[in-house]
Design an enzyme around this catalytic site. Structure first.
Site, PDB file in Angstrom:
ATOM      1  N   GLY A 196       6.655 114.915 -11.243  1.00  0.00           N
ATOM      2  CA  GLY A 196       7.918 115.611 -11.058  1.00  0.00           C
ATOM      3  C   GLY A 196       7.728 116.863 -10.244  1.00  0.00           C
ATOM      4  N   GLN A 243       9.458 125.315  -7.285  1.00  0.00           N
ATOM      5  CA  GLN A 243       8.071 125.050  -6.870  1.00  0.00           C
ATOM      6  C   GLN A 243       7.926 124.966  -5.351  1.00  0.00           C
ATOM      7  OE1 GLN A 243       7.552 121.635  -9.865  1.00  0.00           O
ATOM      8  NE2 GLN A 243       5.501 122.484  -9.709  1.00  0.00           N
ATOM      9  N   CYS A 266       0.415 120.582 -13.940  1.00  0.00           N
ATOM     10  CA  CYS A 266       1.505 121.027 -13.075  1.00  0.00           C
ATOM     11  C   CYS A 266       0.972 121.238 -11.664  1.00  0.00           C
ATOM     12  CB  CYS A 266       2.090 122.325 -13.615  1.00  0.00           C
ATOM     13  SG  CYS A 266       3.457 122.972 -12.630  1.00  0.00           S
ATOM     14  N   LEU A 267       1.741 120.795 -10.674  1.00  0.00           N
ATOM     15  CA  LEU A 267       1.311 120.961  -9.277  1.00  0.00           C
ATOM     16  C   LEU A 267       1.229 122.440  -8.885  1.00  0.00           C
ATOM     17  CD1 LEU A 267       3.420 118.069  -7.705  1.00  0.00           C
ATOM     18  CD2 LEU A 267       0.953 118.087  -8.096  1.00  0.00           C
ATOM     19  N   HIS A 275       9.467 119.345 -18.948  1.00  0.00           N
ATOM     20  CA  HIS A 275       8.575 120.169 -18.118  1.00  0.00           C
ATOM     21  C   HIS A 275       9.307 120.640 -16.854  1.00  0.00           C
ATOM     22  CE1 HIS A 275       4.508 121.011 -16.185  1.00  0.00           C
ATOM     23  NE2 HIS A 275       5.329 121.022 -15.155  1.00  0.00           N
ATOM     24  N   GLU A 276       9.992 119.701 -16.187  1.00  0.00           N
ATOM     25  CA  GLU A 276      10.686 120.069 -14.944  1.00  0.00           C
ATOM     26  C   GLU A 276      11.858 120.994 -15.232  1.00  0.00           C
ATOM     27  OE1 GLU A 276       9.188 119.564 -12.248  1.00  0.00           O
ATOM     28  OE2 GLU A 276       7.773 118.189 -13.169  1.00  0.00           O
ATOM     29  N   HIS A 284      10.951 124.578 -15.577  1.00  0.00           N
ATOM     30  CA  HIS A 284      10.751 125.287 -14.303  1.00  0.00           C
ATOM     31  C   HIS A 284      12.030 126.005 -13.860  1.00  0.00           C
ATOM     32  CE1 HIS A 284       6.740 124.429 -12.824  1.00  0.00           C
ATOM     33  NE2 HIS A 284       6.857 123.144 -13.067  1.00  0.00           N
TER      34      HIS A 284
END
Ligand code: ZN
Length: 151
Positions: free
Chosen positions: A46, A51, A88-89, A130-131, A134
């Site tokens: 995701g 981000q 996480c990216l 999680h997304e 953000h």
């Protein structure tokens, strides 16, 4: 096709409360397309707009070969709890164990402004949560109960 740069933990944009989308226009479609291209390049589950430096309530999830585009997502209900590991990216170098609800129901809008609801369990629910975190400036590292360092 446009790959955007993924910002890393420490960048203040990841801590912003994102603004709701009000215009379901070409610019939103472009952002979603770019998020998809960027996620595919990075091979994550995701990606959220902050981000890539955009402070809007937009994120995407790709789970079991299905892509979800979420605009203005809201958690309607949740139940249970489970612990699992997350990465996480925007947080390279480690993963962590995070406790989250087992079952969720969310609502969101798609790129043309149509409302949807969706129920999810387990890791599928976890990716959405999680997304969505953000969009409120929250990273998994804030919530983890144990850190797992990649080797
Ligand atoms: Zn993340």
């Amino acid at each position: 096709m446009a790959i955007r740069k993924i910002v890393q933990m420490g960048d203040p944009v990841l801590r912003k409360i994102c603004k709701p989308v009000t215009e379901f226009d070409k610019k939103l479609a472009q952002l979603l397309d770019d998020l998809i291209d960027t996620l595919h390049r990075a091979e994550g589950l995701g990606l959220a707009a902050p981000q890539v430096g955009i402070v809007k309530r937009v994120c995407i999830v790709e789970y079991e070969d299905k892509l979800y585009e979420l605009v203005n997502p809201v958690l309607l209900s949740s139940s249970g709890s489970c612990k699992d590991n997350e990465g996480c990216l925007s947080v390279p170098g480690f993963r962590g164990i995070v406790e989250r609800p087992e079952h969720i129901e969310i609502e969101y809008y798609d790129r043309v402004g149509q409302r949807h609801t969706l129920e999810a369990d387990g890791y599928f629910a976890r990716v959405f949560l999680h997304e969505m975190d953000h969009l409120d400036g929250i990273l998994f590292a804030d919530k983890m109960t144990r850190k797992i360092v990649d080797r």
